[in-house]
Design an enzyme around this catalytic site. Structure first.
Site, PDB file in Angstrom:
ATOM      1  N   GLU A  86      18.407 -10.021   0.307  1.00  0.00           N
ATOM      2  CA  GLU A  86      19.649  -9.091   0.920  1.00  0.00           C
ATOM      3  C   GLU A  86      19.540  -8.614   2.286  1.00  0.00           C
ATOM      4  OE1 GLU A  86      20.251  -6.301  -3.094  1.00  0.00           O
ATOM      5  OE2 GLU A  86      18.785  -5.722  -1.805  1.00  0.00           O
ATOM      6  N   CYS A 106      20.737  -5.234   9.218  1.00  0.00           N
ATOM      7  CA  CYS A 106      19.309  -5.101   8.617  1.00  0.00           C
ATOM      8  C   CYS A 106      18.970  -6.253   7.978  1.00  0.00           C
ATOM      9  CB  CYS A 106      19.188  -3.871   7.871  1.00  0.00           C
ATOM     10  SG  CYS A 106      17.796  -3.688   6.832  1.00  0.00           S
ATOM     11  N   CYS A 120       7.919  -9.070  -0.797  1.00  0.00           N
ATOM     12  CA  CYS A 120       6.741  -8.700   0.351  1.00  0.00           C
ATOM     13  C   CYS A 120       5.538  -8.646  -0.324  1.00  0.00           C
ATOM     14  CB  CYS A 120       7.426  -7.478   0.889  1.00  0.00           C
ATOM     15  SG  CYS A 120       6.281  -6.830   2.080  1.00  0.00           S
ATOM     16  N   CYS A 153       3.351  -1.699  -0.579  1.00  0.00           N
ATOM     17  CA  CYS A 153       3.429  -0.336  -0.313  1.00  0.00           C
ATOM     18  C   CYS A 153       4.038   0.591  -1.456  1.00  0.00           C
ATOM     19  CB  CYS A 153       4.114   0.100   0.908  1.00  0.00           C
ATOM     20  SG  CYS A 153       3.770  -0.732   2.561  1.00  0.00           S
ATOM     21  N   CYS A 175       7.959   1.631  -1.716  1.00  0.00           N
ATOM     22  CA  CYS A 175       8.792   0.672  -1.174  1.00  0.00           C
ATOM     23  C   CYS A 175       9.313  -0.279  -2.400  1.00  0.00           C
ATOM     24  CB  CYS A 175       8.509  -0.061  -0.044  1.00  0.00           C
ATOM     25  SG  CYS A 175       9.405  -1.620   0.309  1.00  0.00           S
ATOM     26  N   GLY A 200      10.320  -7.729   3.409  1.00  0.00           N
ATOM     27  CA  GLY A 200       9.598  -8.418   3.791  1.00  0.00           C
ATOM     28  C   GLY A 200       8.896  -7.903   4.973  1.00  0.00           C
ATOM     29  N   SER A 208      10.050  -4.455  12.814  1.00  0.00           N
ATOM     30  CA  SER A 208       9.225  -3.398  12.010  1.00  0.00           C
ATOM     31  C   SER A 208       8.135  -3.813  11.246  1.00  0.00           C
ATOM     32  CB  SER A 208      10.363  -2.973  11.245  1.00  0.00           C
ATOM     33  OG  SER A 208       9.519  -1.536  10.382  1.00  0.00           O
ATOM     34  N   CYS A 258      17.116   2.117   3.694  1.00  0.00           N
ATOM     35  CA  CYS A 258      15.676   1.676   4.015  1.00  0.00           C
ATOM     36  C   CYS A 258      15.022   1.614   2.743  1.00  0.00           C
ATOM     37  CB  CYS A 258      14.787   2.779   4.761  1.00  0.00           C
ATOM     38  SG  CYS A 258      15.675   2.650   6.359  1.00  0.00           S
TER      39      CYS A 258
END
Ligand code: SAH
Length: 366
Positions: free
Chosen positions: A108, A121, A128, A132, A135, A183, A217, A359
């Site tokens: 996405e 973004c 990923c 975490c 997320c 990712g 990031s 986010c």
């Protein structure tokens, strides 16, 4: 049963996408074109159509003979991103796109239009591997790295839509890119750097977007942060800290057990020194987990007197999450304490929340 009109993808193989013209630098493009038996100057023409005129349709590249065009499209311009769907909110000024890759993987990207800028973004991996727990992308694990053209293609698609007046607010240009989609960009370093060159290099090499407007990031892959500092590009570095102490950060950002807070911050300050760019510290505020005044003080102590800016992100709870965003009073106190330490701080706006485009929400669930 497939829905009529929908594309059917047979047994998707997870694998490398075909090489694309835009994976190559100018010399590589010339060579690829002449390998097709076409004069190498056509590489420059094609590049200008793509980067300068944002011409999506090769049929419009009328200065290139039609037989050359067909051969170039067939051999060097494979379709890497097929649109599955896009969803809008904010009166069409936020658009989330879901893409299907050649092997069936889904990623996405989100375009956000503001009065004075357009931010995209983008994703650097399908899934990923950083795991975490707060997320959405982290929950499904890593499928694979994206190629540079799969990454850059997300930007190009946004730039083309804006140029063709397909985004609310009239024709426009992409001004900012954040690697905050799916990712861990520094875990796919080479492809991300190539994509960044396509974004920032001047035409006909790239789109010529200011490197200052590009934010990478990261969870804090220290050797890669140091490598990024040596690239000679004034990119913005964002570090996802989320906790000032190792005990808590080990649980929120598991790679912390490999590179703890002190080492991550050391590499961030080195980045700031080498590039003279203010580093951004990302901190998702999670109710009663990392939002206590003691942690705000600790964070303020770690960051004071550095070239830094803190971005507080109200947690977007993922489906089934036991965590939620901080109470408004806790958030306000956190901001105040950081300010008392002289640390610049803002609270991130939550654009795209209602379309799961904010986010940490990009999960490409179909
Ligand atoms: N892998 C990179 C980019 C990922 S997403 C990184 O970790 O930095 C960009 C930011 O969104 C990161 O700071 C990430 O920690 C944050 N994020 C992830 N999930 C979130 C959530 N549910 N709520 C708020 N922020 C989140």
């Amino acid at each position: 049963m497939p829905v009529p009109g929908e594309l059917v993808f047979e047994s998707p193989k997870r694998g490398k996408p075909p090489v694309h013209f835009l994976d190559l630098d100018q010399n590589g493009r010339k060579k690829a074109i002449s390998d097709l038996g076409i004069p190498s100057f056509r590489a420059d023409q094609v590049s200008r159509h793509i980067f300068e005129h944002l011409d999506k349709d090769p049929q419009d590249w009328t200065d290139v003979p039609v037989e050359d065009r067909l051969l170039i499209v067939d051999s060097l311009l494979p379709t890497l991103l097929s649109p599955v769907r896009s969803i809008e909110c904010d009166n069409g000024e936020t658009v989330k796109s879901l893409w299907r890759l050649h092997d069936g993987s889904l990623v996405e990207s989100v375009l956000m239009r503001y009065p004075s800028r357009v931010t995209m973004c983008i994703s650097s991996q399908a899934g990923c591997g950083m795991n975490c727990p707060f997320c959405a992308t982290g929950q499904a694990g890593l499928t694979r790295n994206l190629s540079s053209s799969e990454i850059f293609g997300q930007v190009l698609a946004g730039a083309q839509s804006l140029a063709r007046n397909q985004i609310a607010g009239g024709p426009g240009r992409v001004s900012n890119i954040v690697f905050m989609g799916m990712g861990e960009p520094l875990a796919n370093y080479n492809a991300v750097m190539t994509a960044i060159h396509r974004i920032v290099d001047p035409s006909p090499s790239g789109l010529g977007i200011s490197a200052r407007g590009v934010t990478v990031s990261t969870v804090g892959l220290v050797p890669r942060i140091r490598q990024l500092a040596s690239e000679g590009l004034p990119l913005t570095l964002a570090v996802s800290l989320h906790a000032p102490d190792n005990e808590l950060r080990d649980t929120l950002v598991p790679v912390n057990t490999r590179w703890p807070v002190e080492e991550v911050l050391d590499s961030a300050w080195e980045y700031a020194r080498v590039t003279n760019r203010r580093v951004s510290i990302e901190y998702a505020l999670i109710r009663d987990i990392n939002d206590q005044p003691e942690r705000a003080h600790l964070l303020g102590e770690l960051l004071k007197d550095q070239l830094v800016h803190v971005n507080l992100i109200p947690l977007n709870p993922t489906p089934g999450s036991k965590w939620t965003a901080s109470r408004p009073e806790a958030e306000a106190a956190f901001v105040r304490i950081l300010q008392e330490h002289g640390v610049a701080v803002t609270v991130r706006d939550t654009r795209g929340r209602e379309i799961d485009g904010a986010c940490g929400q990009l999960a490409a669930l179909e």
